[in-house]
Motif scaffolding. Sequence first.
Motif, PDB file in Angstrom:
ATOM      1  N   TYR A   1       2.657  -1.105 -10.422  1.00  0.00           N
ATOM      2  CA  TYR A   1       3.158  -1.889 -11.556  1.00  0.00           C
ATOM      3  C   TYR A   1       2.332  -3.165 -11.742  1.00  0.00           C
ATOM      4  CZ  TYR A   1       6.839  -3.922 -14.578  1.00  0.00           C
ATOM      5  OH  TYR A   1       7.557  -4.460 -15.620  1.00  0.00           O
ATOM      6  N   GLY A   2       1.933  -3.771 -10.622  1.00  0.00           N
ATOM      7  CA  GLY A   2       1.167  -5.012 -10.689  1.00  0.00           C
ATOM      8  C   GLY A   2      -0.308  -4.802 -10.975  1.00  0.00           C
ATOM      9  N   ASN A   3      -0.747  -3.534 -10.959  1.00  0.00           N
ATOM     10  CA  ASN A   3      -2.151  -3.214 -11.249  1.00  0.00           C
ATOM     11  C   ASN A   3      -2.220  -2.228 -12.410  1.00  0.00           C
ATOM     12  OD1 ASN A   3      -3.945  -4.407  -8.894  1.00  0.00           O
ATOM     13  ND2 ASN A   3      -2.063  -3.645  -7.954  1.00  0.00           N
ATOM     14  N   ILE A   4      -1.496  -2.542 -13.480  1.00  0.00           N
ATOM     15  CA  ILE A   4      -1.347  -1.652 -14.615  1.00  0.00           C
ATOM     16  C   ILE A   4      -2.703  -1.195 -15.136  1.00  0.00           C
ATOM     17  CG2 ILE A   4      -1.182  -3.634 -16.175  1.00  0.00           C
ATOM     18  CD1 ILE A   4       0.614  -0.253 -16.595  1.00  0.00           C
ATOM     19  N   GLY A   5      -2.882   0.128 -15.220  1.00  0.00           N
ATOM     20  CA  GLY A   5      -4.109   0.699 -15.751  1.00  0.00           C
ATOM     21  C   GLY A   5      -5.213   0.867 -14.737  1.00  0.00           C
ATOM     22  N   ASP A   6      -5.117   0.153 -13.590  1.00  0.00           N
ATOM     23  CA  ASP A   6      -6.143   0.261 -12.560  1.00  0.00           C
ATOM     24  C   ASP A   6      -5.753   1.317 -11.531  1.00  0.00           C
ATOM     25  OD1 ASP A   6      -7.588  -1.789 -13.739  1.00  0.00           O
ATOM     26  OD2 ASP A   6      -6.609  -3.343 -12.527  1.00  0.00           O
ATOM     27  N   VAL A   7      -6.758   1.901 -10.916  1.00  0.00           N
ATOM     28  CA  VAL A   7      -6.518   2.883  -9.863  1.00  0.00           C
ATOM     29  C   VAL A   7      -6.345   2.159  -8.538  1.00  0.00           C
ATOM     30  CG1 VAL A   7      -7.456   4.854  -8.611  1.00  0.00           C
ATOM     31  CG2 VAL A   7      -7.825   4.654 -11.081  1.00  0.00           C
ATOM     32  N   CYS A   8      -5.253   2.476  -7.837  1.00  0.00           N
ATOM     33  CA  CYS A   8      -5.009   1.927  -6.501  1.00  0.00           C
ATOM     34  C   CYS A   8      -5.426   2.977  -5.468  1.00  0.00           C
ATOM     35  CB  CYS A   8      -3.534   1.574  -6.329  1.00  0.00           C
ATOM     36  SG  CYS A   8      -2.969   0.263  -7.438  1.00  0.00           S
ATOM     37  N   THR A   9      -6.293   2.593  -4.572  1.00  0.00           N
ATOM     38  CA  THR A   9      -6.803   3.535  -3.579  1.00  0.00           C
ATOM     39  C   THR A   9      -5.733   3.836  -2.532  1.00  0.00           C
ATOM     40  OG1 THR A   9      -7.641   1.838  -2.084  1.00  0.00           O
ATOM     41  CG2 THR A   9      -9.091   2.549  -3.889  1.00  0.00           C
ATOM     42  N   ARG A  10      -5.981   4.881  -1.763  1.00  0.00           N
ATOM     43  CA  ARG A  10      -5.064   5.238  -0.689  1.00  0.00           C
ATOM     44  C   ARG A  10      -4.990   4.125   0.355  1.00  0.00           C
ATOM     45  NH1 ARG A  10      -3.431  10.654  -0.151  1.00  0.00           N
ATOM     46  NH2 ARG A  10      -4.032  11.900  -1.974  1.00  0.00           N
ATOM     47  N   ASP A  11      -6.102   3.466   0.633  1.00  0.00           N
ATOM     48  CA  ASP A  11      -6.088   2.347   1.578  1.00  0.00           C
ATOM     49  C   ASP A  11      -5.206   1.213   1.062  1.00  0.00           C
ATOM     50  OD1 ASP A  11      -7.742   3.648   3.337  1.00  0.00           O
ATOM     51  OD2 ASP A  11      -9.574   2.649   2.655  1.00  0.00           O
ATOM     52  N   GLU A  12      -5.250   0.951  -0.236  1.00  0.00           N
ATOM     53  CA  GLU A  12      -4.404  -0.096  -0.818  1.00  0.00           C
ATOM     54  C   GLU A  12      -2.929   0.295  -0.742  1.00  0.00           C
ATOM     55  OE1 GLU A  12      -7.356  -2.119  -4.143  1.00  0.00           O
ATOM     56  OE2 GLU A  12      -6.346  -0.226  -4.635  1.00  0.00           O
ATOM     57  N   VAL A  13      -2.654   1.593  -0.910  1.00  0.00           N
ATOM     58  CA  VAL A  13      -1.277   2.071  -0.786  1.00  0.00           C
ATOM     59  C   VAL A  13      -0.765   1.847   0.630  1.00  0.00           C
ATOM     60  CG1 VAL A  13       0.206   4.113  -0.805  1.00  0.00           C
ATOM     61  CG2 VAL A  13      -1.446   3.751  -2.651  1.00  0.00           C
ATOM     62  N   VAL A  14      -1.572   2.207   1.621  1.00  0.00           N
ATOM     63  CA  VAL A  14      -1.161   2.020   3.019  1.00  0.00           C
ATOM     64  C   VAL A  14      -0.909   0.547   3.311  1.00  0.00           C
ATOM     65  CG1 VAL A  14      -1.917   2.211   5.425  1.00  0.00           C
ATOM     66  CG2 VAL A  14      -2.346   4.091   3.820  1.00  0.00           C
ATOM     67  N   GLU A  15      -1.797  -0.321   2.848  1.00  0.00           N
ATOM     68  CA  GLU A  15      -1.659  -1.755   3.106  1.00  0.00           C
ATOM     69  C   GLU A  15      -0.396  -2.316   2.468  1.00  0.00           C
ATOM     70  OE1 GLU A  15      -4.155  -5.932   2.397  1.00  0.00           O
ATOM     71  OE2 GLU A  15      -5.081  -3.994   1.973  1.00  0.00           O
ATOM     72  N   ALA A  16      -0.054  -1.829   1.272  1.00  0.00           N
ATOM     73  CA  ALA A  16       1.116  -2.342   0.555  1.00  0.00           C
ATOM     74  C   ALA A  16       2.427  -1.775   1.082  1.00  0.00           C
ATOM     75  CB  ALA A  16       0.984  -2.045  -0.944  1.00  0.00           C
ATOM     76  N   VAL A  17       2.418  -0.487   1.432  1.00  0.00           N
ATOM     77  CA  VAL A  17       3.657   0.194   1.798  1.00  0.00           C
ATOM     78  C   VAL A  17       3.955   0.096   3.287  1.00  0.00           C
ATOM     79  CG1 VAL A  17       4.867   2.405   1.804  1.00  0.00           C
ATOM     80  CG2 VAL A  17       3.428   1.776  -0.148  1.00  0.00           C
ATOM     81  N   TRP A  18       2.906   0.189   4.081  1.00  0.00           N
ATOM     82  CA  TRP A  18       3.077   0.173   5.547  1.00  0.00           C
ATOM     83  C   TRP A  18       2.215  -0.943   6.151  1.00  0.00           C
ATOM     84  CZ3 TRP A  18       2.057   4.970   3.017  1.00  0.00           C
ATOM     85  CH2 TRP A  18       3.155   5.840   2.949  1.00  0.00           C
TER      86      TRP A  18
END
Length: 215
Positions: free
Chosen positions: A149-166
């Motif tokens: 939601y905070g990066n509307i239109g941009d692709v979030c990498t899997r590494d960014e997902v891990v950093e944000a979620v876990w």
Amino acid sequence: MTDDISPVLIAQSGPLRGERWVLSESSLIIGRDSDCDIVVADNTVSRRHAVIAKRDSVWVIEDTSKNGTYVNEKSVEGSKRLNDGDFVSIATAVQIVFVGSDATVPLDINYSQERRMRLDVQSRRVWCASKELLPLLSRPQYRLLVLLYGNIGDVCTRDEVVEAVWPDVIGEGVTEQSIDALVHRLRDRLDECDPEHQYVETVRGHGFRLNNPVL
């Protein structure tokens, strides 16, 4: 405490579903009596069933009932500390989620234009096509959605997902399958609220992005 930094209780089920209470005082009483802060008119609920109170810098719940109080489906014996995302069950009558402060989540995400999905970051409430998503997302689902939601239109990498979620996981402790399963669960929850639109897109070889069109 001021409203914008206070924890919030949000009813997830039962007759109070959707109602919310800001924990701005030092304690809050849940029960059947009309003078309780949260009144649950159900025979399985004691007159003064449970108390949520601030102890030093943390919030705890104390069970004072006959039929039990549960946190994440485990019975409360005496008192228990509440953590962000905990689900509190008052007997079998109502389930309430505790939304605490979460330093890993920004509180100032605002769009300049009205869009199909709207998110209140502080209270963890989500609306898709003007319909509120209930029950609330789990903590991992919510963290993933906030990232997208905070990066509307941009692709979030899997590494960014891990950093944000876990954020507490070190190294390669999160598998590709765990990420894909989380994305799948988030899609399913959003589809419950708005089946006419696919919000979370997979960009193969890159990551994920949110499709949140302007109204």
